[in-house]
Every structure is written in structure tokens, then in C-alpha cells.
Design an enzyme around this catalytic site. Structure first.
Site: not given
Ligand code: ATP
Ligand code: MN
Length: 972
Positions: A664, A701, A784, A852, A857, A872
Site C-alpha cells: 500500500q 492500512e 522514524a 498481517d 525483520e 508494519d
Molecule cells: N520505519 C521504517 N523505516 C524504514 N523502512 C521501513 C520502516 N517501516 C517499514 N519499513 C520498510 O518498508 C517496508 C514496507 O513497509 P510496511 O510493511 O509497513 O508496508 P506495507 O505496505 O504494509 O507492506 P506489506 O504489504 O508488505 O506488509 C517494510 O518491509 C520495511 O522494510
Molecule cells: Mn503491511
């Protein structure tokens, strides 16, 4: 009303082909329909009905089509098979309307994007049409009076691509209204006419149940749409009034004509008023009407009750065919009769067609001796000179009395008349007497059976209510005695798995549930909420996991019970003293693991590991990142957290880039001094719940979930989530004007003149899911940024309890009760902290309701003995009224939890401050406070109780000596 508003872009010809396939008739059915069509004169109007039917069904099918598309996207998650084009469209239109429903039901905030409103509205109206069209189409087939069903779909009409035409739909509606008004008018006139003609309705054929017969005739009289359209077609262009007048005249003529004929025949003509719709268009002789009447009885009255619905429709076609003008041709072969009319058939076979008709009429007249008492009274009053007292089959229980009386009359009157009254026949008399006895016996028997049934029902109700109290008491006792929980639909599987069966209790519970539901009618509110609670728990158990005997299944049940508990009248607060005591001993260390990470030793920071040092000008964020340790992201009393939060809230934004990866839309917000934050924009108001048809991986989200999750992680003492703050931006000056080129391309101005953008991603990055200013402000969560030092790469781990991310497939842990044993034997879960970290994560996710958690990591540099990042959480806090127990599966299946975590939970549960209050206080510092909708806060407390209860359950199931081989004591 537009047919296109379903949002479907599917190729029309393909759809037509599908629909044709769907309705492809068998060769036999085709032949039958062909035959029916030949005979029917009314293909035009009937066809119309069928094209309507097709449209309804087509739309149903179309709905399935949507699902079908969704089904084809097997792995829909981030690994990203699903592309937004087309595939997303179908489910989404449904979602939009589902969202609307939420708004409507819960009185939620309005959807601010007006074009969304438009879409959902049109979709809704389309649904409405679909339903009504479907109802219209299906009514005849499903209604009890099957005679109303239009004939089967002629092949010709089947091929009409009526769904293509919008005007046809309108025509259909118009014509339907027209038909209805005509229908009404016609009925009125006919009623009047019937009165005019003083028809004797008591003069029906009486061989069989008069109710059945009159049903069929009544049907014809009430003019079903199909029969009306038939008539309208036969009558073609003649104005209704004129046609009615003509018809009336004809009736009058017939009546006069018939009066000159035999008296018996006269009965028939008058009785045939029932057939008005048909005979109204055709000149019929009295004899023909007689035949027609018979046929109508055969083919309508009896088929209604004796044929299957499928057969019924076709019999109707046949019947209508016979009623067409040609069908009245005397040379028309005798139609097949129903088994009950074998006698008549035999009789008729002996006669020539012409003669047969006459005899038939006579036979019928003979049988009119069995007319109903009411009719006979009327006949006696009005037509005394005819002398034939007639009688119908008795309907009521006392009808036999009147029959007896009228029999006497018959004997008196019959002797002096010339009619073929054979009521004085001794055999008949004996027969009647026998029937009388039979009837008496039957009615007596029926009354007895009814009384017995009533008694049983009554007793059962009493039993149910009484048992409810009993069971409630039992349950309370169970709770007080700290017995394990056994609720929910998976209870039996669970019992089987645990091998220490509470099967009896499970059955008892089922029993209780049933009776609680039953006793709702007696107004027990408590019962109703309880039943609802256990029901939703059942859903949780089944939706979360297969009932394949997993301990999680039992846990699911447990939660269900606790869920129910929260809605029940207050029971004494259970302080879980048993668990508190266990914290002081090591007796249950295989369940309650004393493995709190010691941050005072062997806990290097990233800076130390990577030999990095922040410069004098290092930002708060950079300093924060360098201070991340092996065991936690920040220290318990680290003031840098607040500084980092403040920066993200206050600092001016310099640049906005879309973050790649994930499913997303996310933006990387760049501040001065190389400070970055990961922004998730607000899409919905706080009280927007997860859409009922959304899987966890298609759920939107929620920015506020990210904020709340950070606070919760901190309160729980995990400190594994990056600091997240809320902030409201000006979409024009703080995003649009600072956006990078690719993001800029997705900006547009909405119809309500708000600035919107959608970015590029695999889920919800299109015009219909745009993020818009309101009018210019946009709220978001700002996390952050994780350190991006070259050597501090993160390692991505597949979560062992990962969901299948497939609508129909199950993950191994959902079906394997011994799954945890497998995990325990696999590195890095076979030693160290990792498995316990997953338990913490399960607790954390269960509290937020986040399903989810597919990956997690860690910082590579720390190896395995480090904490997993809590990243996430956008899909948490979506269902405040539902506790998804499958999220707790790791804890339930392994029966394992950190002692420190359990202590925290007990602290939240017993006070002084409950978790909800701690959260509320913590969140109140955020700029976008209130961050959580109140029900989510309440859910936190409720879920805390559920976790404690499941630990207690684990303790019961795992006494110290009887440890399962697979369950190694990690705490040692
Ligand atoms: N605070 C952060 N700072 C830097 N990178 C981040 C941070 N939070 C998440 N990420 C990176 O960004 C990626 C995507 O973030 P997130 O999982 O929140 O998005 P998403 O759209 O929900 O992804 P997914 O659908 O795969 O769950 C994560 O896999 C992580 O590696
Ligand atoms: Mn996600």
C-alpha cells in the site's frame, strides 16, 4: 438505472457465453420447450418475462464472476501477483458499497471523496435493481403457487442479449407496472362481472379435494402476470374495456344457451367463470368449457400439489398450450392425465372424443352430489327447481355433519327428481358412512398428534430455560475453580487434541448455546448476548484456523468464552492469583519462561557494532539509530524517543517520495538534516472497521494503527517498534509542492475540488482509492526511519505462523496440532530468545488485532540473539468487537510465554491502571489524538483477559511432570 454500473469491464461476449453455458438446457428440456413454444401463442409477452429472468440470473452470475476473478489471484499478498487493473475493480466496487453499509449502520462519518460516494451509490442502486429483478424472475419458481410460474425459458428468448440493453430494462419495469395496473383493473372488472353473473362457485368437480381444484382455478381468476400477458397477447390490440364487454356478452350468451341445455351442463358453464382469462378470448361451447375445466383441474389443481417444481413449470406450459385456441380443437388428443385420474381416463378411453365430452359432463354432474354444504345451501336457495343438491368435499372438521344432513335431504329430494342423483344407492351410503368414520378417526388422530407435539415443545422450552440457569451456575463454578475453558465450535477438536477431553462439557456447551438462542424469544437479554459471544467465538475459531485439532482451536474457543464474558453481567474480578503465584516459582518454567532480555549486559549499540559515531550535528534520529541495541530499539528511559517524535511532528518537510515495496501507498518524508520518516496517510475515520469481506491482506492500512501500535509496544515494554507520531499536513504545500516527479503524476483535483493523489502500489493505488485533502489537510502517521547504514542491513524472516495469504488454502500451523514441536526443532527457534520473541509478538498482535504478520525483520549485524523488529501495524485496530484468537496461535500451540510479558499482562489486568487507560494517556500526547476509537481501547483490556485465561489453560494442560517431549524447557 444503468446496467453498467456494476463496474464490470468484462468482455460482454464472454459473459454471454458464460451465461449461455450456465443455462444450457439438456436435449430433453430443449425438446420440451420447443414443443411448448409451438403450442404457445404468447411467445412475445412470455419471452419478455424470460429475458427479465435471464437478466436477474445474469446478474447473479456476474456477481460470481467477480468472486471468480478474485479467486484466481492466489497469492495476493505483497509478493504481489495482484495488479490493480480490472482484477481489483470487481471486488472493490463491492467493497465500496460494503463500506457504505458500514457508514449507514454505524452512523459513521461521511465518505469525503464525493466520487466514491457516487460510485457506491450507483453500485448500491444497481444492487437494488439486481435484487428486485432476481426476485421478479425467481418468484414464480419459488412461490408456493407454482402455477404462477411462467413457462420455461424458450430458447429463442434465451439468446436475446437483453442485459445489454438498458432501455429494455426500463421497458420491463414500465410494462410490469402497466401489467400490474391492468391486472388490478381486470380483477376489479372480473369481480364485478362475477357478481353480475351470480355464479355458483359451489359447482365444481368434486372428485378429489376441492381446495386443490379451486386453487388452480383461483389462480387463473387472479390473473398471474404470465396468464395476463398471455391474454393480452391473444387479445392483441383490442382495448381492455371493449374486450371485457365482449367477453361479458359471450358469457351471457353462453349462459342463456346453456340454460336451454341440460341442467347439469348449465352448472358447468357457470362454474367456468374460473376460466375467464382463457375463455374470454375464444368462443367456446359448453362442452368445450367442460373439457377445459377438467383439464384445468388435471393440470393445475393437481400438479400444484403432486408434481415437483420442475415438472410443474413444464406442466404449466403444457396447460397453457392446451388453452390456446387450437388446443380447444375437438380433435386434440387427450392429454396425459395425472395418476389420480386414472379412473376418468379409463372411462374416457371407451368413448369417442365427441361422445366422451358429453359423458364426462354427465359424470361430473353426478359427482356434483358431493358439493360443499355452503354451496348446496346456496344451490337449494337459488335453484330449487334444479333439485340437484350438490356438495363439495368437506373442508372443516364438522363438514361431515352437514354432509350427513344433506345426504338425508338428497334422499328425500332425490326421490322426486329426474336428476341422476344416486345418493340413495346403498353402496354409496355405506361408503360414505365409512368415510365418515375414517374422517373422524383421522381428525381425532391429528388432534392427538398436535396435542402431543405441543406438549413436547412446551416441555422442551421449560427444560431449556431451566438448564440455562443450571449451566450458568456450572459455568461460574468452573471459572471459579479455574478449570480450563471449553467453548466455541472447535471444542471437540480441541478436546481430541489435548487428549484430556472435556467432550462432555463441549456437548453441554453446544446444548446450552442452542437453548440460549431459543430462550432469546423469552426475552433474556443476557442469554442473547451470551449466545452472540459464543457464536462470534465460533467464527473466530473457524475463520482463524482449521478445526484440525490444534490447541489454537481450543484457545479460540477460550477466547470466545471470554468474549462472551465481557458482555455478561459482571462477575467477580478474577485476579489470576494462580498465575501470580506461579510467577514466584519455577515449577512451570516450561510454560512461563523466565527469559527477559537483560539489557545491561551483552547489549551493544549499532554505533558500537558498526563503529559509527554521530557527528556534533547529528540529528536526533541519527543518534537514536546509533543507539539501537542488540536487545531493544531504545532504552526504557531514553529521552531520545520523544525528541525523535517531536522532530517528525514539528520539522518542516523538504521532500516527498513514494516508498517502494509493500503493498500500500507509503511516502518517505524528508526533513532537514537528512531526517526521514515513513508516512502512511489517513484513509478513513477512526471508527471505520475492517470491511467484512476484506481478508487481512486486503484490509486497508490505518495510519492511526501505526501510531497506537508504537505506544502499545512501548507500554508492553518490548521497545521493538520504531517511534511513530501523527501529524496533519497541508496536502498542497507539504506534499504536492514537494513531491517527486513520479508521485506528482498521480495528483488530480477531485470533483469537490480537493487535491488528491494515489501513487503507485499494488493495492488501492488508483483514482477510486485516492488520498484527498479535506479540504486541504491530510493526516498521517510518521514512523522514524530505520537506520540505513550500509552494514546494518536487516534480515527478513518468514514468520513460522505466517498465514496462507490464500483464500482457500490453510497454513500448516492451522491443520497440524503439533506444529509448535516442528518450530521448536528448527533454528533459530530451537534455542535462545527467538521463539519467545514470537510469543511476545503474538501477544502484541493479538492485542492490536493485526493478522498481517507474514514476515519480520532483525538487524543482521546482531545475528540470531537479537529482537525482531515490530514493523508494519497498519492492519491492526480494525475490529474492536472481535478477538481474533488465531493470532494467539503461537502462544496457544507452544504453551509458552515470557514471564516478563505475563507480569505486564497481569499488571494491566489487575491494575492499578488497565491497559486501556495507559494507552489513552500515552496516546493523548499525540498531535492527532484521540488516536484510537474507544471500542479499540476497551478491546485491549478484554484481550488482556483472554491471554491470561489461555495461559491458565496452558498451565492446566501442561503439569510439570507430564511434559510433552516436544516441549523443551526453554527457560533452563
Ligand atoms: N520505519 C521504517 N523505516 C524504514 N523502512 C521501513 C520502516 N517501516 C517499514 N519499513 C520498510 O518498508 C517496508 C514496507 O513497509 P510496511 O510493511 O509497513 O508496508 P506495507 O505496505 O504494509 O507492506 P506489506 O504489504 O508488505 O506488509 C517494510 O518491509 C520495511 O522494510
Ligand atoms: Mn503491511
Amino acid at each position: 438505472m444503468s446496467l453498467k454500473s456494476s463496474g464490470s469491464e468484462i468482455d460482454v461476449s464472454q459473459r454471454n457465453a458464460n451465461i449461455r453455458n450456465l443455462f444450457t438446457p439438456t436435449p430433453a428440456a430443449m425438446a420440451k420447450r420447443k414443443e411448448a413454444r409451438k403450442r404457445s401463442q404468447s411467445s412475445v409477452s412470455l419471452q419478455r418475462n424470460h429475458s427479465e429472468m435471464e437478466m436477474g440470473q445474469n446478474y447473479l452470475y456476474n456477481g460470481n464472476n467477480g468472486n471468480h476473478y478474485a479467486d484466481d489471484n492466489d497469492d495476493q499478498h505483497g509478493m504481489g501477483v495482484l495488479n490493480a487493473l480490472g482484477i481489483n475493480q470487481l471486488p472493490m466496487t463491492g467493497n465500496q458499497s460494503a463500506m457504505k453499509q458500514y457508514h449507514a449502520v454505524n452512523g459513521y462519518g461521511q465518505n469525503k471523496a464525493s466520487h466514491k460516494d457516487g460510485q457506491s451509490n450507483s453500485n448500491k442502486s444497481n444492487n437494488g435493481w439486481h435484487q428486485s429483478a432476481f426476485e421478479l424472475a425467481m418468484k414464480p419458481a419459488s412461490g408456493s403457487a407454482l402455477v404462477h410460474a411462467p413457462p420455461p425459458v424458450p430458447l429463442r428468448s434465451r439468446q436475446h442479449k437483453s442485459w445489454k440493453s438498458t432501455s429494455q430494462l426500463e421497458n420491463f419495469i414500465n410494462s410490469n407496472e402497466e401489467k400490474q395496473s391492468k391486472h388490478l383493473q381486470m380483477e376489479l372488472e372480473l369481480e364485478q362481472q362475477q357478481q353480475d353473473m351470480a355464479v355458483d362457485f359451489g359447482n365444481e368437480m368434486t372428485w378429489g379435494k376441492s381446495v386443490e381444484k379451486s386453487q388452480a382455478l383461483n389462480h387463473l381468476r387472479t390473473l398471474s402476470p404470465s396468464s395476463l400477458s398471455y391474454q393480452a397477447t391473444v387479445g392483441r390490440s383490442a382495448p381492455l374495456a371493449e374486450r371485457l364487454q365482449r367477453f361479458r356478452n359471450r358469457q351471457q350468451q353462453q349462459r342463456e344457451q346453456n340454460e336451454e341445455q341440460e341442467q347439469q351442463q348449465q352448472y358447468y358453464v357457470s362454474a367456468d367463470i374460473d376460466n375467464i382469462p382463457f375463455i374470454g378470448q375464444v368462443q367456446l361451447s359448453a362442452e368445450q368449457i367442460g373439457i377445459a375445466n377438467l383439464h384445468s383441474h388435471n393440470n393445475f389443481g393437481n400438479s400444484t400439489n403432486r408434481r415437483s417444481s420442475a415438472g410443474n413449470v413444464s406442466s404449466l406450459v403444457d396447460a397453457i398450450g392446451r388453452y390456446s385456441p387450437e388446443a380447444f380443437d375437438e380433435t386434440e388428443p387427450e392429454p396425459e392425465l395425472e395418476p389420480d385420474f386414472e379412473l376418468e381416463q379409463q372411462f374416457e378411453e371407451e368413448l369417442t372424443p365427441r361422445r366422451r365430452q358429453r359423458v364426462l359432463i354427465k359424470r361430473r354432474t353426478v359427482r356434483t352430489a358431493k358439493q360443499s354444504p355452503l354451496a348446496s345451501a346456496r344451490a337449494n336457495e337459488g335453484k330449487n327447481e334444479k333439485t340437484t343438491t350438490t356438495k363439495r368435499e368437506p373442508k372443516s372438521g364438522i363438514a361431515w355433519l352437514s354432509r350427513l344432513q344433506s345426504e338425508k335431504n338428497n334422499q328425500v329430494v332425490g326421490a322426486t327428481t329426474t336428476s341422476t342423483n344416486n345418493s340413495n344407492n346403498p353402496i354409496m351410503a355405506v361408503l360414505r358412512t365409512m368415510k365418515l368414520k375414517e374422517r373422524l378417526a383421522i381428525s381425532l388422530g391429528a388432534t392427538l398428534v398436535l396435542l402431543t407435539l405441543l406438549l413436547i415443545v412446551d416441555v422442551q422450552m421449560d427444560f431449556g430455560v431451566a438448564n440455562r440457569h443450571l449451566l450458568q451456575q456450572q459455568q461460574q463454578q468452573q471459572q471459579q475453580q479455574h478449570q480450563k475453558l471449553r467453548f466455541g465450535s472447535n471444542v471437540n477438536d480441541y478436546d481430541a487434541a489435548s487428549g484430556k477431553g472435556a467432550m462432555g462439557a463441549g456437548i453441554l456447551h453446544e446444548f446450552k448455546r442452542k437453548f440460549l438462542q431459543k430462550s432469546n424469544s423469552s426475552g433474556s437479554k443476557e442469554a442473547s448476548t451470551q449466545a452472540t459471544g459464543s457464536q462470534s467465538g465460533g467464527v473466530a475459531g473457524t475463520s482463524g484456523q482449521d478445526g484440525g485439532g490444534s490447541a489454537a482451536g481450543g484457545g479460540a474457543g477460550a477466547g470466545a468464552g471470554s468474549g462472551g464474558m465481557s458482555t455478561r453481567k459482571p462477575i467477580p474480578h478474577d485476579r489470576y492469583v494462580d498465575l501470580q503465584k506461579l510467577l514466584l516459582t519455577d515449577e512451570y518454567s516450561h510454560v512461563i519462561a523466565d527469559n527477559a532480555p537483560d539489557v545491561t549486559m551483552d547489549n551493544p549499540t549499532l554505533g558500537e557494532m558498526l563503529h559509527l559515531r554521530g557527528g556534533a550535528n547529528a540529528s536526533n534520529l541519527e543518534r537514536f539509530q546509533l543507539r539501537i541495541t542488540k536487545k531493544e530499539l531504545y532504552g526504557e528511559h531514553d529521552t531520545l524517543v520523544d525528541a525523535v517524535l517531536r522532530d517528525m511532528i514539528k520539522l518542516p518537510i523538504q521532500h516527498v517520495v513514494q516508498k517502494e515495496g509493500g503493498t500500500q501507498l507509503k511516502l518517505i518524508i524528508q526533513y532537514p538534516n537528512d531526517i526521514k520518516a515513513l508516512m502512511k496517510p489517513m484513509r478513513f475515520p477512526r471508527d471505520q472497521q475492517t470491511l467484512p469481506n476484506h481478508f487481512y491482506f486486503t484490509d486497508y492500512e490505518r495510519h492511526n494503527a501505526e501510531i497506537a501500535a508504537f505506544h502499545l509496544d512501548r507500554i508492553l515494554g518490548f521497545r521493538r517498534a520504531m517511534p511513530v507520531a501523527g501529524r496533519t499536513l497541508n496536502i498542497t504545500t507539504e506534499i504536492y509542492q514537494l513531491a517527486e516527479e513520479n508521485l506528482l503524476k498521480t495528483f488530480f483535483v477531485s470533483p469537490s475540488l480537493n487535491l488528491c493523489f494515489h501513487g503507485k502500489c499494488s493495492y488501492y493505488c488508483d483514482t477510486s482509492h485516492a488520498i484527498c485533502g479535506n479540504p486541504d489537510m491530510l493526516e498521517g502517521s510518521f514512523a522514524a526511519f530505520l537506520p540505513n547504514f550500509e552494514s546494518s542491513n536487516r534480515k527478513l524472516w518468514r514468520h513460522p505462523w505466517r498465514r496462507s495469504y490464500h483464500k482457500r488454502k490453510k497454513a500448516l500451523w492451522e491443520t497440524d496440532a503439533n506444529y509448535c514441536a516442528l518450530v521448536r526443532d528448527t533454528p533459530p527457534y530451537d534455542e535462545g530468545r527467538r521463539l519467545l520473541d514470537l510469543m511476545d509478538m503474538a501477544v502484541f498482535d493479538f492485542l492490536t488485532g493485526n493478522m498481517d504478520r507474514h514476515h519480520y525483520e532483525t538487524f543482521k549485524v546482531y545475528g540470531n540473539e537479537t529482537f525482531p523488529l515490530h514493523l508494519d501495524h497498519g492492519r491492526g485496530f480494525g475490529r474492536p468487537f472481535h478477538d481474533e484468537l488465531s493470532i494467539l496461535a503461537p502462544v496457544l500451540q507452544c504453551c509458552l510465554l515470557r514471564k516478563s510479558t505475563l507480569m505486564k499482562l497481569l499488571e494491566f489486568h489487575n491494575g492499578p491502571q488497565p491497559l486501556s487507560q495507559l494507552m489513552q494517556e500515552s496516546l493523548s500526547n499525540d498531535p492527532v489524538s484521540p488516536v484510537l476509537w474507544q471500542p479499540h481501547l476497551e478491546a485491549l483490556d478484554r484481550r488482556t483477559g483472554i491471554i491470561l485465561q489461555s495461559i491458565r489453560d496452558c498451565i492446566k494442560r501442561n503439569p510439570p511432570g507430564e511434559m510433552d517431549n516436544s516441549e523443551t524447557d526453554l527457560s533452563s
